[in-house]
Design a protein around this motif. Sequence first.
Motif, PDB file in Angstrom:
ATOM      1  N   ILE A 133       3.723   8.332  -3.054  1.00 33.83           N
ATOM      2  CA  ILE A 133       2.280   8.042  -3.078  1.00 33.83           C
ATOM      3  C   ILE A 133       2.010   6.804  -3.923  1.00 33.83           C
ATOM      4  O   ILE A 133       1.263   5.905  -3.521  1.00 33.83           O
ATOM      5  N   GLY A 174       3.154   3.730  -2.098  1.00 36.15           N
ATOM      6  CA  GLY A 174       2.637   3.524  -0.751  1.00 36.15           C
ATOM      7  C   GLY A 174       3.649   3.781   0.342  1.00 36.15           C
ATOM      8  O   GLY A 174       3.610   3.145   1.407  1.00 36.15           O
ATOM      9  N   PHE A 211       2.796   9.648   7.134  1.00 36.65           N
ATOM     10  CA  PHE A 211       1.954  10.639   7.785  1.00 36.65           C
ATOM     11  C   PHE A 211       2.173  10.522   9.295  1.00 36.65           C
ATOM     12  O   PHE A 211       1.932   9.463   9.866  1.00 36.65           O
ATOM     13  N   LYS A 247       0.673  11.864  12.418  1.00 42.78           N
ATOM     14  CA  LYS A 247      -0.518  12.591  12.859  1.00 42.78           C
ATOM     15  C   LYS A 247      -0.482  12.864  14.366  1.00 42.78           C
ATOM     16  O   LYS A 247      -0.269  11.953  15.163  1.00 42.78           O
ATOM     17  N   GLU A 254      -4.454  13.823  -2.537  1.00 42.78           N
ATOM     18  CA  GLU A 254      -4.056  12.573  -1.875  1.00 42.78           C
ATOM     19  C   GLU A 254      -3.838  12.793  -0.381  1.00 42.78           C
ATOM     20  O   GLU A 254      -4.209  11.953   0.445  1.00 42.78           O
ATOM     21  N   LYS A 265      -7.306  13.150   1.177  1.00 42.47           N
ATOM     22  CA  LYS A 265      -7.976  11.839   1.227  1.00 42.47           C
ATOM     23  C   LYS A 265      -7.464  11.013   2.389  1.00 42.47           C
ATOM     24  O   LYS A 265      -8.229  10.321   3.065  1.00 42.47           O
ATOM     25  N   ARG A 266      -6.150  11.060   2.637  1.00 40.39           N
ATOM     26  CA  ARG A 266      -5.558  10.263   3.722  1.00 40.39           C
ATOM     27  C   ARG A 266      -5.877  10.838   5.092  1.00 40.39           C
ATOM     28  O   ARG A 266      -5.551  10.246   6.107  1.00 40.39           O
ATOM     29  N   HIS A 267      -6.532  11.984   5.103  1.00 42.93           N
ATOM     30  CA  HIS A 267      -7.058  12.548   6.354  1.00 42.93           C
ATOM     31  C   HIS A 267      -8.572  12.372   6.432  1.00 42.93           C
ATOM     32  O   HIS A 267      -9.244  13.058   7.206  1.00 42.93           O
ATOM     33  N   ASP A 268      -9.114  11.469   5.596  1.00 42.23           N
ATOM     34  CA  ASP A 268     -10.559  11.224   5.532  1.00 42.23           C
ATOM     35  C   ASP A 268     -11.328  12.480   5.174  1.00 42.23           C
ATOM     36  O   ASP A 268     -12.455  12.692   5.638  1.00 42.23           O
ATOM     37  N   GLU A 327       1.298   6.699  10.127  1.00 45.49           N
ATOM     38  CA  GLU A 327       0.839   5.741   9.131  1.00 45.49           C
ATOM     39  C   GLU A 327       1.441   6.071   7.793  1.00 45.49           C
ATOM     40  O   GLU A 327       2.004   7.128   7.580  1.00 45.49           O
ATOM     41  N   LYS A 328       1.334   5.119   6.874  1.00 45.42           N
ATOM     42  CA  LYS A 328       1.879   5.302   5.528  1.00 45.42           C
ATOM     43  C   LYS A 328       0.782   5.132   4.510  1.00 45.42           C
ATOM     44  O   LYS A 328      -0.201   4.446   4.772  1.00 45.42           O
ATOM     45  N   ILE A 329       0.972   5.739   3.316  1.00 46.16           N
ATOM     46  CA  ILE A 329       0.082   5.448   2.194  1.00 46.16           C
ATOM     47  C   ILE A 329       0.944   5.060   1.006  1.00 46.16           C
ATOM     48  O   ILE A 329       2.099   5.433   0.917  1.00 46.16           O
TER      49      ILE A 329
END
Length: 378
Positions: free
Chosen positions: A212, A215, A219, A221, A340, A343-346, A376-378
């Motif tokens: 995290i 970055g 994910f 999805k 976290e 959050k990355r799923h809005d 995607e990545k964070i």
Amino acid sequence: MILIVDDTPENLFSLKKILELHGFSVDTALSGEEALKKILKNSYFLIILDVQMPGMDGFEVAETISGYSKTKDIPIIFLSAVNTDKKFITKGYASGGLDYVTKPFDPDILLLKVKTFYRLYQQNQELTKIQSALLTEIESRKEAENKKDEFISIASHELKTPLTSIIGYVQLLQRSLKKYEDKAVDNYLGRTNLQLGKLENLIGDLLDISKIENGKIEFNKIEFDFNAMLQSAIDTVQQTQDCIIIQKKTVEAQVFGDEMRIEQVIINYLTNAIKYSPDCKEVHVETSINGNKEIQFKVRDFGIGIPKEMQSQLFEKFYRVEGSATRFQGLGIGLYICSEIIKRHDGTCGVVSSPGKGSEFWFRIPLNSSNMSSSEKI
């Protein structure tokens, strides 16, 4: 130091003596041009500036001073015996002056004004020192945080390899000893596996934090059945925990997101609910749909609860509720990772709790999102 600018030497001498008698360091200039040269070389906390001077008058000097970044904040007191009309006084303020004194002036009044500006200068210097100290402290904390994150990343990676080998050897040992049917050995190996599982989860959380922070957490999805994923999470927890999980409300819904990561959040919520409820192993689970746009998940326990003033920090990295840290094991990273992921799923997450009455942790995420990519990545 104070700079006095006046084209009349007698005026400079008398005012300089008054200020020096009261402990102020004073510099002088006989023209606007000389004043500008001195201002660029020296530091002054106040400028006392005569308006009527040959060459550059006081207004022009003030306007020039206000145009330099180094000098624009130096307060200016205008002195004038001729330009006493309102329009000239207004011009003085407009050109950068903070005060306007007409001649002949009362030395005591002028001295009070100078002392006031000096106090403001001292206060400003003190504030600057405090700000500088705070910035140094912030930078030190950032550096310490970066070093800590780097250590966590290295340590978790280094621990994962030998742990994987240990788990493999224990599994081989279980298979080798199975034919002997020794209940005591089976019990010990079972406990060993349980503790190894806890250690593996801990290292997994540390690796997630490292990813995290850098970055690099991925994910993947897809559209998945939320209720089927929830049942899988509940089964996983019930197989390893002594608990009763009651589903108060369920819904059928397809959700677009990373199924494995959302399941990770639910498992963390459930295990926390059981962990912090030593006297009641019953946990309630509820799922609902909000406005056909998002799915809401809640976990309700009947444990120790959390004081209101500490609830806002629960999802911060390494935060442990005061008082519970000595009673319950953990590093305070699980809820941070959960937040976290959400959050990355809005989505959003939170808690409602009262000491001694238990807690309800919840999260909401959109049912689907057309602008989300499948990986995607964070």
